[in-house]
Design an enzyme around this catalytic site. Structure first.
Site, PDB file in Angstrom:
ATOM      1  CE  LYS A 140      -4.116  -1.849   2.247  1.00 51.90           C
ATOM      2  NZ  LYS A 140      -5.185  -1.583   3.209  1.00 51.90           N
ATOM      3  CG  ASP A 178      -8.380   0.665   3.010  1.00 57.42           C
ATOM      4  OD1 ASP A 178      -9.180  -0.198   2.626  1.00 57.42           O
ATOM      5  OD2 ASP A 178      -7.149   0.499   3.030  1.00 57.42           O
TER       6      ASP A 178
END
Ligand code: ATR
Length: 288
Positions: A73, A109
């Site tokens: 990420k 997210d």
């Protein structure tokens, strides 16, 4: 109806290490099928050393979209052509969109967390929020909330990590109200007492440790909304205690679904079938 794979099928996927237990293929393929879209979603096991090659491969093969999960990420950011401002502030990308070779990174997210709040009719503006934990997931949650004008207290086992996260929040949103403290009994009691929303971003309570909770039940009151980002089990000890105390509860499954829904909409331009995605995830988790 299920599309058969043809020369026109568009390919999306997830890169991670490990990746074989990812629930994203089940969720996205259920959504593609429900909308009869000629897309397929697969999992790619990509070692850290191969990340740059994998992103070059995304360009070369014309993959429409990728999710990035642990450990990619953060490492993926410098490999992209553009990064959405919130993802840059968080310092992590979990979704990549390929527009004819131009790769843009997003952090769904954060967007998914906010959507889960919206779905549960909680508006974070000027609300007092306690965030438990200061890791990668906490970063997305905290920056998303700071961007919406919430007042934040970050509590973490390691206080320096909480302080570092608050520094990052203030760099991104100069007038934000945020403090970082050690997760002591006293700090927890004081912070939770004044809170509207309590968010657990740690892995405490995750299978197989289902008896554990980051927040003692006696601190939870009916005016609280309690959000646990753990989704396995869907009903964690924390959420069960919160429900019994009369508090409103939001499950990590909602955040998982909504981060997927936001990614789906970026790749397909279609509204995501969130109910179908949620059902597919519950089935995969063995919780119908
Ligand atoms: P993620 O990306 O899932 O957020 P992470 O970056 O490893 O994972 O962060 C895990 C967070 O959960 C950290 O805030 C960690 O606290 P420390 O910074 O002190 O390590 C917290 N955490 C994990 N296990 C915990 C436990 N048993 N009790 C309290 N906090 C815990």
């Amino acid at each position: 109806m299920t599309h058969s794979i043809s020369g026109q099928t568009r390919v999306c996927g997830v890169i991670g290490d490990p990746v074989e237990h990812s629930l994203s293929p089940v969720m996205h393929n259920a959504a593609f099928q429900a909308l009869d879209l000629d897309y397929v979603y697969v999992a790619f096991h990509v070692h850290r050393a191969n990340l740059a090659a994998a992103i070059s491969g995304m360009r070369a093969l014309g993959l429409r979209g990728l999710n990035a999960t642990i450990p990619h990420k953060v490492g993926v950011l410098p490999l992209l052509d553009a990064v959405d401002p919130l993802a840059r502030q968080i310092g992590a990308v979990n979704t990549i969109v390929n527009d004819e070779g131009r790769l843009t990174g997003h952090n769904t997210d954060a967007a998914g967390f906010l959507q889960a709040l919206v779905q549960n009719k909680f508006s974070p503006e000027n609300k007092n929020v306690v965030i438990i934990g200061a890791g990668g997931a906490a970063r997305a949650v905290t920056l998303a909330l700071a961007g919406r004008g919430a007042h934040l207290i970050v509590l973490n086992r390691t206080p320096q990590t909480a302080a570092d996260l608050v520094t990052r929040v203030k760099q991104a949103f100069a007038d934000s109200q945020a403090i970082g403290l050690e997760m002591s009994d006293e700090n927890l009691r004081a912070a939770v007492g004044d809170a509207d929303l309590i968010v657990n971003t740690t892995s405490v309570g995750m299978r197989p440790e289902v008896g554990l909770s980051a927040v003692p039940a006696r601190l939870i009151e009916p005016h609280h909304t309690v959000f646990d980002i753990v989704y396995s089990p869907v009903q964690t000890r924390l959420l069960r205690d919160a429900g019994l105390s009369g508090a409103r509860t939001i499950s990590g499954l909602d955040m998982l679904v909504w981060q997927g829904a936001v990614a789906f909409e970026l790749w397909t331009g279609q509204k995501a079938p969130v109910e179908i995605m949620s059902r597919a995830l519950r089935e995969a988790l063995g919780e119908k």
